[in-house]
Enzyme design. Structure first.
Site, short mmCIF file in Angstrom:
data_model
loop_
_atom_site.label_atom_id
_atom_site.label_comp_id
_atom_site.label_asym_id
_atom_site.label_seq_id
_atom_site.Cartn_x
_atom_site.Cartn_y
_atom_site.Cartn_z
N LYS B 112 -31.82 -24.61 9.31
CA LYS B 112 -32.08 -25.68 7.83
C LYS B 112 -32.67 -26.37 8.09
O LYS B 112 -33.20 -27.50 9.09
CB LYS B 112 -31.39 -26.28 8.40
CG LYS B 112 -31.15 -27.39 6.41
CD LYS B 112 -30.15 -28.30 5.97
CE LYS B 112 -30.23 -29.19 5.21
NZ LYS B 112 -28.98 -29.76 4.88
N GLY B 173 -27.18 -37.82 0.66
CA GLY B 173 -25.57 -38.93 0.30
C GLY B 173 -25.67 -40.37 -0.70
O GLY B 173 -24.49 -40.49 -0.35
N ALA B 199 -27.73 -31.63 -0.79
CA ALA B 199 -27.86 -32.94 -0.79
C ALA B 199 -27.57 -33.41 -2.44
O ALA B 199 -28.21 -32.51 -3.73
CB ALA B 199 -29.25 -33.50 -0.80
N GLY B 200 -26.69 -34.88 -2.59
CA GLY B 200 -26.70 -35.72 -3.79
C GLY B 200 -25.51 -34.78 -4.42
O GLY B 200 -25.58 -36.19 -5.58
N ALA B 221 -21.93 -32.33 2.58
CA ALA B 221 -21.65 -32.66 3.16
C ALA B 221 -20.66 -34.49 3.04
O ALA B 221 -19.28 -33.91 3.02
CB ALA B 221 -22.28 -33.20 4.67
#
Lengths: 78, 272
Positions: B112, B173, B199-200, B221
């Site tokens: 990644k 995040g 993401a987000g 995550a």
């Protein structure tokens, strides 16, 4: 002799190989192939003076005084 | 996509009707998990299992003898494929070096690729990203390129040989969800490689939306690892990704301005 390991001074025997260093730090025995002798994954990699040392070359790569070694592994992230 | 048996609990790739195929590998889940932000390895393991993920990212950092509870071993034990990232790299040079180390350490050529511009926004640096993608593809890596939600850049990365493009929904995040769904749809409509929304993501409905927009998979995550109940949230995301995928395939109704009765007006009883 002294090398730098992950940013701090580290003592190893004169002429120690990368394999010797990894065994010393991780406490795992390594086969000449660079795989752990216990058959489980080792999961570490080494850069010496900003060049990656392939696993297959660990056994035949001798460290030299003043070498800058980075030893990395997988941690939580991403 | 075929079939209605997508929701197998521990669906192995062979038994899943709708596998996520990337680089010729069949994955039984379209949820890619990150591992950052989990307070403990045990809790993380429970959340990963609950999420049903079969592909999970890790970061590469200096080996510390004090932290020998091995994340890598945890993933190996649970048969979860590992996707090393280049998190924390600001230049193509650092990202290539990190990818090379990851390939040696974890014995995978998947990476990644994350090349960020600054610590405040954590947004991808397009120039370094393009440079690093080109170098890594030339070195035989399978590049999962974390990118801005920019349709032009996404196509550039694909043309350079990226294995998958991974546009952000919003900054890492933040949990702000998908800020520009139109761009994500545009990226999907023009891509010939898998598109992973990365993401987000804040909560399950964000992941469902990503799939409804046509993404092939979702990577997250923080939304799980920092949830009050990570394992429960992991399970929520498992269902959300499946639900969004099914809804996309099923074909939603068009939006309309005025109401449309779903009960016929004809044949009503009349009351005098």
């Amino acid at each position: 002799m002294n090398i730098t390991l992950n940013g701090t001074v580290h003592a190893v025997e004169d002429g120690a190989s990368v394999t010797t260093l990894i065994s010393q730090v991780t406490g795992r025995n390594l086969a000449p192939s660079g795989q752990a002798a216990d058959g489980r994954k080792l999961g570490v990699a080494v850069a010496r003076n900003s060049e990656v040392v392939p696993r297959s070359q660990w056994f035949v790569t001798a460290l030299a005084e003043g070498d800058d070694v980075e030893l990395v592994t997988a941690v939580q992230g991403g | 996509m075929a079939g209605t048996t997508v929701a197998g609990a521990a669906g192995t790739a062979q038994h899943t009707a709708d596998p996520f195929i990337v680089d010729g590998v069949h994955l039984g889940s379209r949820l890619i998990m990150g591992t950052g932000g989990a307070p403990s390895l045990d809790g993380l393991g429970a959340a990963l299992i609950a999420s049903g993920t079969e592909l999970t990212t890790v970061a590469m950092r200096r080996y510390s003898p004090a932290e020998t509870g091995s994340l890598f071993q945890l993933l190996v034990d649970h048969n979860i494929r590992v996707l090393p990232n280049t998190a924390g790299c600001f230049t193509a040079r650092d990202a290539v070096m990190t990818a090379e180390l990851a390939r040696e350490a974890l014995e995978t050529d998947w990476v990644k690729l994350e090349v960020i511009a600054d610590e405040h926004t954590l947004l991808p640096d397009a120039v370094e990203l393009v440079d690093a993608t080109e170098q890594l593809v030339n070195r035989g890596f399978k590049v999962f390129a974390y990118t801005n939600d920019d349709p032009v850049l996404a196509l550039r990365l694909e043309n350079l040989g990226a294995t998958a493009v991974m546009p952000l929904g919003s900054p890492i995040g933040t949990g702000l969800g998908i800020l520009n769904p139109h761009n994500i749809e545009l990226i999907v409509s023009r891509a010939s490689v898998p598109v992973v929304l990365d993401a987000g993501i804040g909560t399950a409905s964000d992941a469902a939306l990503a799939m409804e927009l046509g993404c092939d998979a979702v990577l997250l995550a923080t939304a799980v690892t920092r949830a009050q109940n990570p394992a429960m949230m992991g399970e929520a995301f498992k269902h959300a990704v499946i639900a969004g995928r099914l809804a996309k395939a099923a074909g939603r109704i068009p939006r309309r301005e005025h109401a449309l009765a779903s009960s016929a007006m004809e044949g009503r009883a009349e009351f005098l």
